[in-house]
Design a protein around this motif. Structure first.
Motif, PDB file in Angstrom:
ATOM      1  N   LEU A 191      37.332  35.972  39.123  1.00  0.00           N
ATOM      2  CA  LEU A 191      38.704  36.364  39.431  1.00  0.00           C
ATOM      3  C   LEU A 191      39.618  35.144  39.535  1.00  0.00           C
ATOM      4  N   ASN A 225      43.404  34.032  40.803  1.00  0.00           N
ATOM      5  CA  ASN A 225      44.560  34.405  41.606  1.00  0.00           C
ATOM      6  C   ASN A 225      45.751  33.514  41.297  1.00  0.00           C
ATOM      7  N   ALA A 277      45.768  38.668  42.888  1.00  0.00           N
ATOM      8  CA  ALA A 277      44.820  38.781  41.777  1.00  0.00           C
ATOM      9  C   ALA A 277      45.591  38.969  40.479  1.00  0.00           C
ATOM     10  N   THR A 332      41.029  37.904  35.081  1.00  0.00           N
ATOM     11  CA  THR A 332      39.599  37.649  35.224  1.00  0.00           C
ATOM     12  C   THR A 332      39.186  36.693  34.110  1.00  0.00           C
ATOM     13  N   ALA A 383      42.693  41.550  35.979  1.00  0.00           N
ATOM     14  CA  ALA A 383      42.020  41.537  37.272  1.00  0.00           C
ATOM     15  C   ALA A 383      41.701  42.955  37.715  1.00  0.00           C
TER      16      ALA A 383
END
Length: 307
Positions: A204, A206, A212, A215, A224
């Motif tokens: 993940l 951020n 978030a 990915t 995400a």
């Protein structure tokens, strides 16, 4: 356009799992109510827990359960070894191939072999769709960014091409020749230590505000949140989509498939299923692209699904 029932398909595993995890996963999937199962390494050439021969053997095992099995080719071919694996996929005669690179399209067309045009081919308009059909494609997976209105026009323009839509999972957004996971660990791509194995559902990413955002999955960037089109299943059927693709994840796969099938069978309301699905997706479901908005959004149509 005449409305037809949606069938569930299982996309290829987009993450890097150990060989035994993959074998165990497909043993479980062979018992699920899936029409089609896609298999093969599509993301990274360094992910060689299973060789091409292993994928073919595993495909035979799944096919004995009555599923249609399709072998998926790799995205972003970069070397002769990549082409060698592609040729092996095309030379086998037991399963159709999902082409995820134009090299695969070229080789399949040259041999006169019908194929599935994968999502990574970026078919965004009617002209490209018709071109792929002329080259031998009989089925296509729509790019995840296509909204409902645009997709409906494309299906209407080329109605005899079977359309499949990505309906569940982290969205495959982009690919790069660089490896983002290796960079995260300050490693080079060619000496990545196979760090992707430590992140069964991706890593993940951020924002600085701790939101978030994406990915990381090796050379692939994904959403995400988990994309879900279950709230729009009636609209999908109405515009002519025939397959709803579910993308593999490490946990709760059987539950995710069952909830989708219950809704498609009319045994469960979409609102109820979405509440359960949210628990299997880290409580973050998105469907913005389908509504012509940012893909990271969760739209009202999902929250107030009526069926």
């Amino acid at each position: 356009m005449q409305q037809g029932k949606l069938a569930l398909s299982l996309g290829p595993i987009l993450f890097f799992w150990h060989k035994q995890q993959i074998v165990d996963f497909y043993r479980q999937m062979a018992e699920q109510p899936l029409k089609t199962v896609y298999m093969g390494e599509t993301v990274c050439s360094r992910r060689q827990e299973l060789k091409v021969a292993d994928w073919i053997d595993l495909a035979h095992d799944v096919a004995t359960s009555g599923h249609e099995v399709i072998l998926s080719s790799q995205v972003l071919l970069e070397s002769e070894s990549d082409l060698k694996r592609l040729r092996k996929l095309i030379e086998q005669a037991d399963f159709q191939v999902e082409a995820n690179d134009l090299a695969a399209v070229r080789l399949l067309h040259a041999k006169g072999i019908p194929f599935i045009a994968g999502q990574a081919l970026n078919i965004y308009n009617e002209q490209t769709l018709a071109l792929m059909q002329s080259l031998g494609a009989y089925r296509w997976i729509a790019p995840v960014e296509l909204g409902a209105d645009r997709l409906a026009k494309m299906i209407a323009a080329v109605p005899d091409m079977t359309c499949e839509v990505f309906g569940w999972g982290k969205l495959p957004l982009a690919y790069s020749s660089r490896c983002f996971t290796a960079r995260h660990y300050n490693l080079k791509k060619d000496s990545c230590e196979f760090k992707c194995l430590e992140h069964a559902d991706g890593l993940l990413l951020n924002t600085r505000e701790k939101q978030a955002f994406l990915t990381i999955n090796g050379i692939q960037t994904m959403s995400a949140g988990y994309h879900s089109l279950l709230a729009s299943y009636q609209q999908l059927m109405a515009i002519g989509v025939r397959y709803l693709r579910i993308s593999p994840q490490k946990e709760y796969m059987a539950e995710v498939i069952e909830l989708h099938q219950q809704v498609l069978d009319g045994a469960k309301k979409a609102t109820s299923a979405l509440s359960e699905l949210k628990m299997h997706a880290g409580n973050v479901l998105v469907d913005g692209y389908w509504h012509g908005k940012a893909g990271i959004n969760q739209c009202e149509g999902m929250i107030h699904a009526g069926a």
